[in-house]
Design an enzyme around this catalytic site. Structure first.
Site, PDB file in Angstrom:
ATOM      1  N   LYS A  81      -9.626  -9.088 -12.520  1.00  0.00           N
ATOM      2  CA  LYS A  81     -10.566 -10.212 -12.528  1.00  0.00           C
ATOM      3  C   LYS A  81     -12.012  -9.723 -12.511  1.00  0.00           C
ATOM      4  O   LYS A  81     -12.279  -8.557 -12.219  1.00  0.00           O
ATOM      5  CB  LYS A  81     -10.275 -11.121 -11.341  1.00  0.00           C
ATOM      6  CG  LYS A  81      -8.903 -11.785 -11.442  1.00  0.00           C
ATOM      7  CD  LYS A  81      -8.658 -12.673 -10.239  1.00  0.00           C
ATOM      8  CE  LYS A  81      -7.286 -13.332 -10.352  1.00  0.00           C
ATOM      9  NZ  LYS A  81      -7.013 -14.213  -9.210  1.00  0.00           N
ATOM     10  N   PHE A 133      17.639   0.973 -15.808  1.00  0.00           N
ATOM     11  CA  PHE A 133      16.882   0.183 -14.835  1.00  0.00           C
ATOM     12  C   PHE A 133      15.447   0.671 -14.646  1.00  0.00           C
ATOM     13  O   PHE A 133      14.699   0.114 -13.841  1.00  0.00           O
ATOM     14  CB  PHE A 133      17.600   0.180 -13.478  1.00  0.00           C
ATOM     15  CG  PHE A 133      17.854   1.557 -12.916  1.00  0.00           C
ATOM     16  CD1 PHE A 133      16.867   2.230 -12.212  1.00  0.00           C
ATOM     17  CD2 PHE A 133      19.080   2.169 -13.098  1.00  0.00           C
ATOM     18  CE1 PHE A 133      17.094   3.494 -11.693  1.00  0.00           C
ATOM     19  CE2 PHE A 133      19.328   3.435 -12.580  1.00  0.00           C
ATOM     20  CZ  PHE A 133      18.328   4.102 -11.876  1.00  0.00           C
ATOM     21  N   THR A 148      21.347   5.049   0.170  1.00  0.00           N
ATOM     22  CA  THR A 148      20.649   4.313  -0.888  1.00  0.00           C
ATOM     23  C   THR A 148      21.249   2.926  -1.056  1.00  0.00           C
ATOM     24  O   THR A 148      20.531   1.941  -1.198  1.00  0.00           O
ATOM     25  CB  THR A 148      20.720   5.096  -2.218  1.00  0.00           C
ATOM     26  OG1 THR A 148      20.126   6.383  -2.014  1.00  0.00           O
ATOM     27  CG2 THR A 148      19.989   4.360  -3.320  1.00  0.00           C
ATOM     28  N   ARG A 163      18.113   0.699   6.390  1.00  0.00           N
ATOM     29  CA  ARG A 163      18.829  -0.041   5.343  1.00  0.00           C
ATOM     30  C   ARG A 163      20.054  -0.762   5.893  1.00  0.00           C
ATOM     31  O   ARG A 163      20.404  -1.844   5.424  1.00  0.00           O
ATOM     32  CB  ARG A 163      19.214   0.902   4.213  1.00  0.00           C
ATOM     33  CG  ARG A 163      18.007   1.402   3.429  1.00  0.00           C
ATOM     34  CD  ARG A 163      18.420   2.332   2.319  1.00  0.00           C
ATOM     35  NE  ARG A 163      17.279   2.828   1.574  1.00  0.00           N
ATOM     36  CZ  ARG A 163      17.146   4.087   1.188  1.00  0.00           C
ATOM     37  NH1 ARG A 163      18.078   4.986   1.474  1.00  0.00           N
ATOM     38  NH2 ARG A 163      16.084   4.467   0.504  1.00  0.00           N
ATOM     39  N   HIS A 220      11.924   3.978   0.396  1.00  0.00           N
ATOM     40  CA  HIS A 220      12.246   5.157  -0.412  1.00  0.00           C
ATOM     41  C   HIS A 220      12.147   6.384   0.477  1.00  0.00           C
ATOM     42  O   HIS A 220      11.252   6.476   1.311  1.00  0.00           O
ATOM     43  CB  HIS A 220      11.266   5.310  -1.582  1.00  0.00           C
ATOM     44  CG  HIS A 220      11.374   6.646  -2.258  1.00  0.00           C
ATOM     45  ND1 HIS A 220      12.352   6.913  -3.187  1.00  0.00           N
ATOM     46  CD2 HIS A 220      10.659   7.788  -2.106  1.00  0.00           C
ATOM     47  CE1 HIS A 220      12.222   8.180  -3.589  1.00  0.00           C
ATOM     48  NE2 HIS A 220      11.199   8.725  -2.946  1.00  0.00           N
TER      49      HIS A 220
END
Length: 126
Positions: free
Chosen positions: A6, A37, A68, A79, A92
């Site tokens: 912007k 992916f 993972t 996780r 990650h």
């Protein structure tokens, strides 16, 4: 997705800073570029801010993160407690020491680190 910096960002000279955010993300996942992916991963990882950190500890980081695939993660891991989908597993972690060195160098400058001696380390690890 159409993206535009912007007028306030352009006038403040932040175009380069915005691009600096996007380019490391693509480079970070470059080893996955041939995977189906990859484009979606880059789009997802560039869709908002990330909180980059460097953790250390012998064998503990992987245990804290979990697998993972969150379905394979133990309760008590990040996780295992907070994720349900492999594509949105919230965190990650480098998979090898070599990759960690490359990823840390990609995201951080050497002067951004604090050098310290952890006195307890000699009492915890052989």
């Amino acid at each position: 997705t159409f993206v535009a910096i912007k007028p306030d960002g352009v006038q403040r000279g932040l175009c380069g800073e915005v691009m600096k955010f996007i380019q490391p993300m693509k480079q970070h996942y470059l080893d996955l570029k041939d995977m189906p992916f990859y484009a979606g991963l880059c789009k997802y990882m560039s869709s908002g801010p990330v909180f980059a950190m460097v953790w250390e500890g012998e064998g503990i980081v992987k245990m804290m993160l979990g697998e993972t695939n969150p379905a394979d993660s133990k309760p008590g891991s990040i996780r295992g407690d907070f994720c349900i989908n492999i594509g949105r597993n919230i965190i990650h972690g480098s998979d090898t020491v070599e990759n960690a060195k490359m990823e840390v160098a990609l995201w951080f400058k050497p002067e951004e680190f604090v050098t310290y001696t952890e006195k307890a380390k000699a009492w915890v690890y052989e």
